[in-house]
Design a protein around this motif. Structure first.
Motif, PDB file in Angstrom:
ATOM      1  N   GLU A  77     -57.741-167.168  48.042  1.00 51.08           N
ATOM      2  CA  GLU A  77     -56.963-166.479  47.014  1.00 51.08           C
ATOM      3  C   GLU A  77     -57.497-166.805  45.618  1.00 51.08           C
ATOM      4  O   GLU A  77     -57.565-165.932  44.752  1.00 51.08           O
ATOM      5  CB  GLU A  77     -55.471-166.854  47.121  1.00 51.08           C
ATOM      6  CG  GLU A  77     -54.775-166.274  48.331  1.00 51.08           C
ATOM      7  CD  GLU A  77     -55.136-166.978  49.653  1.00 51.08           C
ATOM      8  OE1 GLU A  77     -55.631-168.131  49.628  1.00 51.08           O
ATOM      9  OE2 GLU A  77     -54.936-166.367  50.713  1.00 51.08           O
ATOM     10  N   VAL A  80     -60.895-164.939  44.979  1.00 53.54           N
ATOM     11  CA  VAL A  80     -60.871-163.497  44.719  1.00 53.54           C
ATOM     12  C   VAL A  80     -60.226-163.180  43.367  1.00 53.54           C
ATOM     13  O   VAL A  80     -60.118-162.011  43.002  1.00 53.54           O
ATOM     14  CB  VAL A  80     -60.183-162.690  45.852  1.00 53.54           C
ATOM     15  CG1 VAL A  80     -60.934-162.838  47.156  1.00 53.54           C
ATOM     16  CG2 VAL A  80     -58.723-163.043  45.986  1.00 53.54           C
ATOM     17  N   ALA A  85     -64.748-163.443  40.082  1.00 52.36           N
ATOM     18  CA  ALA A  85     -65.145-162.089  40.469  1.00 52.36           C
ATOM     19  C   ALA A  85     -66.572-161.785  40.027  1.00 52.36           C
ATOM     20  O   ALA A  85     -67.051-162.271  39.007  1.00 52.36           O
ATOM     21  CB  ALA A  85     -64.189-161.072  39.850  1.00 52.36           C
ATOM     22  N   GLU A 125     -67.957-158.647  48.404  1.00 54.36           N
ATOM     23  CA  GLU A 125     -66.778-158.994  47.621  1.00 54.36           C
ATOM     24  C   GLU A 125     -65.610-158.068  47.958  1.00 54.36           C
ATOM     25  O   GLU A 125     -64.480-158.526  48.120  1.00 54.36           O
ATOM     26  CB  GLU A 125     -67.082-158.953  46.123  1.00 54.36           C
ATOM     27  CG  GLU A 125     -65.879-159.339  45.284  1.00 54.36           C
ATOM     28  CD  GLU A 125     -66.155-159.255  43.804  1.00 54.36           C
ATOM     29  OE1 GLU A 125     -65.800-160.219  43.098  1.00 54.36           O
ATOM     30  OE2 GLU A 125     -66.704-158.241  43.350  1.00 54.36           O
ATOM     31  N   ASP A 126     -65.896-156.786  48.081  1.00 57.41           N
ATOM     32  CA  ASP A 126     -64.841-155.829  48.455  1.00 57.41           C
ATOM     33  C   ASP A 126     -64.236-156.183  49.811  1.00 57.41           C
ATOM     34  O   ASP A 126     -63.017-156.126  49.984  1.00 57.41           O
ATOM     35  CB  ASP A 126     -65.385-154.394  48.486  1.00 57.41           C
ATOM     36  CG  ASP A 126     -65.689-153.856  47.108  1.00 57.41           C
ATOM     37  OD1 ASP A 126     -65.217-154.425  46.100  1.00 57.41           O
ATOM     38  OD2 ASP A 126     -66.434-152.848  47.029  1.00 57.41           O
ATOM     39  N   ARG A 129     -62.049-159.298  49.449  1.00 53.48           N
ATOM     40  CA  ARG A 129     -60.793-158.949  48.766  1.00 53.48           C
ATOM     41  C   ARG A 129     -59.826-158.231  49.728  1.00 53.48           C
ATOM     42  O   ARG A 129     -58.630-158.503  49.712  1.00 53.48           O
ATOM     43  CB  ARG A 129     -61.054-158.079  47.555  1.00 53.48           C
ATOM     44  CG  ARG A 129     -61.609-158.828  46.386  1.00 53.48           C
ATOM     45  CD  ARG A 129     -61.850-157.889  45.196  1.00 53.48           C
ATOM     46  NE  ARG A 129     -62.427-158.625  44.105  1.00 53.48           N
ATOM     47  CZ  ARG A 129     -61.753-159.392  43.261  1.00 53.48           C
ATOM     48  NH1 ARG A 129     -60.455-159.528  43.405  1.00 53.48           N
ATOM     49  NH2 ARG A 129     -62.365-160.033  42.296  1.00 53.48           N
TER      50      ARG A 129
END
Length: 133
Positions: A77, A80, A85, A125-126, A129
């Motif tokens: 958590e 992200v 980022a 990363e997407d 997330r």
């Protein structure tokens, strides 16, 4: 956890290798490559060198945050969040540069490979997330 850790280690190694190659290019080759270029192309080459550096710096920072998650130093958590980022989106995701034949070939190669790495990392990363959400 060996799977994700091994994956991030390989991505880290690829990023570090490109960072070293970019550093060596800037330190030892860039000036010679730019010497014969017209001023406008030299300016573009300098801009593109900065783009390579930005991409690789952003990717390395993101990978280090993910490695910190796998080492138990950060929660997923936290990783992200905005502090960790991948940034530089519109500049770093722009694929232009490698197609500019006026730029030195070594720089065009770095542009192409750093763009591919940045875009793969952006997709990762997407995925991370989405898994946290």
């Amino acid at each position: 956890m060996n799977g994700p850790t091994a994956f991030f280690n390989r991505t880290y190694d690829e990023t570090m290798s490109l960072l070293l190659e970019a550093r060596n290019y800037v330190a030892y080759q860039e000036a010679a490559d730019q010497r014969s270029l017209p001023p406008a192309v030299r300016l573009q080459a300098s801009y593109e060198s900065m783009r390579v550096t930005s991409r690789l710096t952003q990717v390395m920072a993101w990978i280090l945050a993910q490695k910190a998650v796998h080492a138990g130093e950060l929660t997923q958590e936290q990783a992200v969040g905005d502090d960790y980022a991948l940034s530089g989106g519109h500049i770093c995701s722009d694929p232009s540069g490698p197609d500019n034949l006026a730029l030195p070939p070594a720089l065009r190669s770095l542009l192409q490979r750093s763009h591919g790495l940045y875009m793969r990392t952006s997709r990762l990363e997407d995925m991370v997330r989405r898994n946290v959400a």
